[in-house]
Design a protein around this motif. Structure first.
Motif, PDB file in Angstrom:
ATOM      1  N   VAL B  89      19.588 -27.717  -4.814  1.00 41.86           N
ATOM      2  CA  VAL B  89      18.987 -28.751  -3.964  1.00 41.86           C
ATOM      3  C   VAL B  89      18.437 -28.066  -2.715  1.00 41.86           C
ATOM      4  CG1 VAL B  89      19.402 -30.867  -2.650  1.00 41.86           C
ATOM      5  CG2 VAL B  89      20.531 -30.518  -4.856  1.00 41.86           C
ATOM      6  N   TYR B  90      17.131 -28.230  -2.479  1.00 49.46           N
ATOM      7  CA  TYR B  90      16.472 -27.589  -1.335  1.00 49.46           C
ATOM      8  C   TYR B  90      16.591 -28.402  -0.056  1.00 49.46           C
ATOM      9  CZ  TYR B  90      14.071 -24.185  -4.244  1.00 49.46           C
ATOM     10  OH  TYR B  90      13.790 -23.142  -5.076  1.00 49.46           O
ATOM     11  N   ALA B  91      16.535 -29.729  -0.195  1.00 48.53           N
ATOM     12  CA  ALA B  91      16.498 -30.555   1.008  1.00 48.53           C
ATOM     13  C   ALA B  91      17.097 -31.925   0.741  1.00 48.53           C
ATOM     14  CB  ALA B  91      15.053 -30.709   1.487  1.00 48.53           C
ATOM     15  N   VAL B  92      17.773 -32.435   1.763  1.00 48.78           N
ATOM     16  CA  VAL B  92      18.304 -33.800   1.743  1.00 48.78           C
ATOM     17  C   VAL B  92      17.770 -34.469   3.003  1.00 48.78           C
ATOM     18  CG1 VAL B  92      20.381 -35.216   1.914  1.00 48.78           C
ATOM     19  CG2 VAL B  92      20.418 -33.123   0.538  1.00 48.78           C
ATOM     20  N   LYS B  93      17.192 -35.652   2.854  1.00 50.43           N
ATOM     21  CA  LYS B  93      16.561 -36.282   4.010  1.00 50.43           C
ATOM     22  C   LYS B  93      16.714 -37.794   3.928  1.00 50.43           C
ATOM     23  CE  LYS B  93      12.233 -35.909   6.516  1.00 50.43           C
ATOM     24  NZ  LYS B  93      11.152 -36.823   6.239  1.00 50.43           N
ATOM     25  N   LYS B  94      17.121 -38.391   5.034  1.00 48.05           N
ATOM     26  CA  LYS B  94      17.183 -39.851   5.068  1.00 48.05           C
ATOM     27  C   LYS B  94      15.769 -40.399   5.154  1.00 48.05           C
ATOM     28  CE  LYS B  94      21.457 -40.612   7.302  1.00 48.05           C
ATOM     29  NZ  LYS B  94      22.189 -41.101   8.466  1.00 48.05           N
ATOM     30  N   VAL B  95      15.473 -41.396   4.328  1.00 53.24           N
ATOM     31  CA  VAL B  95      14.124 -41.974   4.325  1.00 53.24           C
ATOM     32  C   VAL B  95      14.227 -43.489   4.460  1.00 53.24           C
ATOM     33  CG1 VAL B  95      12.895 -40.150   3.074  1.00 53.24           C
ATOM     34  CG2 VAL B  95      14.198 -41.857   1.787  1.00 53.24           C
ATOM     35  N   SER B  96      13.079 -44.124   4.629  1.00 53.74           N
ATOM     36  CA  SER B  96      13.080 -45.584   4.796  1.00 53.74           C
ATOM     37  C   SER B  96      13.566 -46.249   3.512  1.00 53.74           C
ATOM     38  CB  SER B  96      11.679 -46.079   5.123  1.00 53.74           C
ATOM     39  OG  SER B  96      10.885 -46.019   3.954  1.00 53.74           O
ATOM     40  N   GLU B  97      14.030 -47.459   3.650  1.00 54.33           N
ATOM     41  CA  GLU B  97      14.649 -48.129   2.506  1.00 54.33           C
ATOM     42  C   GLU B  97      13.650 -48.394   1.376  1.00 54.33           C
ATOM     43  OE1 GLU B  97      18.008 -51.589   1.959  1.00 54.33           O
ATOM     44  OE2 GLU B  97      17.369 -51.068   3.988  1.00 54.33           O
ATOM     45  N   GLU B  98      12.356 -48.403   1.714  1.00 58.37           N
ATOM     46  CA  GLU B  98      11.327 -48.696   0.706  1.00 58.37           C
ATOM     47  C   GLU B  98      11.040 -47.494  -0.195  1.00 58.37           C
ATOM     48  OE1 GLU B  98      10.615 -49.246   4.132  1.00 58.37           O
ATOM     49  OE2 GLU B  98      11.691 -51.117   3.720  1.00 58.37           O
ATOM     50  N   PHE B  99      11.402 -46.295   0.274  1.00 60.55           N
ATOM     51  CA  PHE B  99      11.035 -45.105  -0.506  1.00 60.55           C
ATOM     52  C   PHE B  99      11.675 -45.126  -1.892  1.00 60.55           C
ATOM     53  CE2 PHE B  99      11.577 -40.879  -2.193  1.00 60.55           C
ATOM     54  CZ  PHE B  99      10.314 -40.339  -2.028  1.00 60.55           C
ATOM     55  N   ASN B 100      10.838 -44.884  -2.906  1.00 63.29           N
ATOM     56  CA  ASN B 100      11.306 -44.821  -4.286  1.00 63.29           C
ATOM     57  C   ASN B 100      10.629 -43.617  -4.939  1.00 63.29           C
ATOM     58  OD1 ASN B 100      10.858 -45.267  -7.234  1.00 63.29           O
ATOM     59  ND2 ASN B 100      12.181 -47.036  -6.860  1.00 63.29           N
ATOM     60  N   ALA B 101      11.430 -42.659  -5.409  1.00 59.79           N
ATOM     61  CA  ALA B 101      10.879 -41.396  -5.919  1.00 59.79           C
ATOM     62  C   ALA B 101       9.857 -41.639  -7.027  1.00 59.79           C
ATOM     63  CB  ALA B 101      12.005 -40.495  -6.421  1.00 59.79           C
ATOM     64  N   ARG B 102      10.095 -42.653  -7.827  1.00 52.44           N
ATOM     65  CA  ARG B 102       9.189 -42.883  -8.942  1.00 52.44           C
ATOM     66  C   ARG B 102       7.836 -43.416  -8.481  1.00 52.44           C
ATOM     67  NH1 ARG B 102      10.110 -46.394 -14.412  1.00 52.44           N
ATOM     68  NH2 ARG B 102       8.115 -45.831 -15.363  1.00 52.44           N
ATOM     69  N   TYR B 103       7.853 -44.320  -7.501  1.00 49.78           N
ATOM     70  CA  TYR B 103       6.602 -44.979  -7.121  1.00 49.78           C
ATOM     71  C   TYR B 103       5.961 -44.403  -5.865  1.00 49.78           C
ATOM     72  CZ  TYR B 103       8.208 -48.177 -10.663  1.00 49.78           C
ATOM     73  OH  TYR B 103       8.633 -48.695 -11.859  1.00 49.78           O
ATOM     74  N   SER B 104       6.723 -43.638  -5.083  1.00 49.38           N
ATOM     75  CA  SER B 104       6.175 -43.165  -3.805  1.00 49.38           C
ATOM     76  C   SER B 104       5.447 -41.825  -3.905  1.00 49.38           C
ATOM     77  CB  SER B 104       7.292 -43.062  -2.760  1.00 49.38           C
ATOM     78  OG  SER B 104       7.956 -44.300  -2.601  1.00 49.38           O
TER      79      SER B 104
END
Lengths: 241, 241
Positions: B89-104
């Motif tokens: 794992v290269y990076a862990v980051k808190k993102v907005s609640e809307e973020f979705n890896a599949r659609y973003s």
């Protein structure tokens, strides 16, 4: 009697080094098995050097003599067809009867890879030493430079047999594409564990874990190197003929 | 509810792809297991795409939501400590609640490696397609160029569900450091087997094994691509956010 030179590469991960050992998987063992199958006779292969368990070779030279006169191209194909996938033979060449891989090579270049990051690179993991604490690469460069030249490396090897331990380390260089650190060492020959102990000692000193005074003593042949870098970072990169 | 983005890499050799499958070793499965262990709750991870069994990722994006508010740095260390060595794992980051890896994600770059030599490179063997017959790389370049642009790629995928098969393949490029041939493809998204079928078809045509007319038909959505290049040459190289 035809004498063949082999130029090859192997991924060391699943080998107990080059040299044949009973009941262990070795590169020499696999090549001898393949050649015996192709030539239908027992074949003894001579390698340019031993390698430790887990050490890789991007280049390696060996030779063998046989009763059979076999076309080079055909032997190359047959070997790559039979050998396991973690060995690849690059070249097969008929050479003079005097050629001996152990005594005819003029020098070797070793490459040691360090991955200097807390974060793992899964592709480099089997091919590097992961050092999590940050290394000051300028300090490392200066320490490595001190190993260059002619020294008695008896404190940086595993003394196994009476042998001349004075070696001219022609070149030690550092290439940094951070977090990947590559160290190259060139000499006519190396002692057992020598590269891994030079790298291990230099890294530990550059991390402040050993004092530089230790180094002065080691280079005078006194004491014993405090650390041996792990085998998977080490690659025999080039064999010089 | 905290939403975390993960940026990672994995060696695909010993995985049955990204997506969880019962009784099979998958990347999603390993990450969910590690996160559940760290966070002491069941975690469902969303990935940016499926990957086929044996395909590698130099870059991959996923996200997950959890009840816990965990420091990013601590989670990064814990994950790399627990995960097997073929995932990093290269990076862990808190993102907005809307973020979705599949659609973003906005796009992806795939890299396909070919080793064009009779002689095996044991280091690249698990990461490339070894093609022994010589490929004319200029012919290959011209064929690959024809895939660029907007086409209906239905003849170059495995149709699994009703889905829009018209895709704008923004870039197809060739980089040759012979015998290593690297093909890069960039698009907003890809269909299943699409890259491997484009590469397989292009290589077979450039070797003269299929006529170029086949290609014209395939790009009009007719017929079925004759060859799927093997998975180990394929790398998801970059995920674009």
């Amino acid at each position: 009697m035809p004498n063949y030179l082999l130029r090859l590469a192997f991924v060391g991960t699943n080998f107990y080094g080059w040299q044949v050992q009973p009941n262990l998987r070795t590169v020499q063992g696999e090549i001898q098995k393949a050649l015996s199958q192709i030539l239908c006779e027992d074949v003894k292969v001579t390698g340019c050097c031993r390698t430790d368990s887990g050490v890789h070779a991007l280049d390696y030279i060996a030779n063998f003599k046989t009763q059979k006169d076999f076309p080079e191209e055909k032997l190359l194909k047959a070997l790559n067809g039979i050998l396991p996938k973690d060995v690849g033979v690059y070249a097969v060449k008929k050479v003079s009867e005097e050629f001996n891989a152990r005594y005819s090579v003029k020098g070797k270049v070793y490459l040691y890879k360090i991955w200097n990051s807390e974060v793992r690179n899964p592709f480099l993991y089997p091919f590097s030493w992961q050092v999590k604490r940050e290394i000051n690469t300028e300090v490392l460069r200066n320490i490595l430079k001190k190993f260059e030249g002619t020294h008695d490396f008896r404190a940086l090897t595993k003394l196994e047999e009476e042998r001349n331990t004075v070696i001219n380390l022609e070149e030690v260089s550092l290439n940094v594409e951070y977090p990947l650190i590559e160290i190259r060492l060139k000499a006519s020959h190396f002692l057992r564990y020598m590269v891994r102990r030079i790298v291990g000692t230099a890294v530990k000193i550059s991390l402040g874990l050993y004092s530089e005074e230790v180094l002065e003593e080691l280079l005078q042949g006194k004491g014993n190197s405090p650390y041996t870098a792990p085998p998977q970072g080490l690659h025999l990169e080039k064999v010089l003929l």
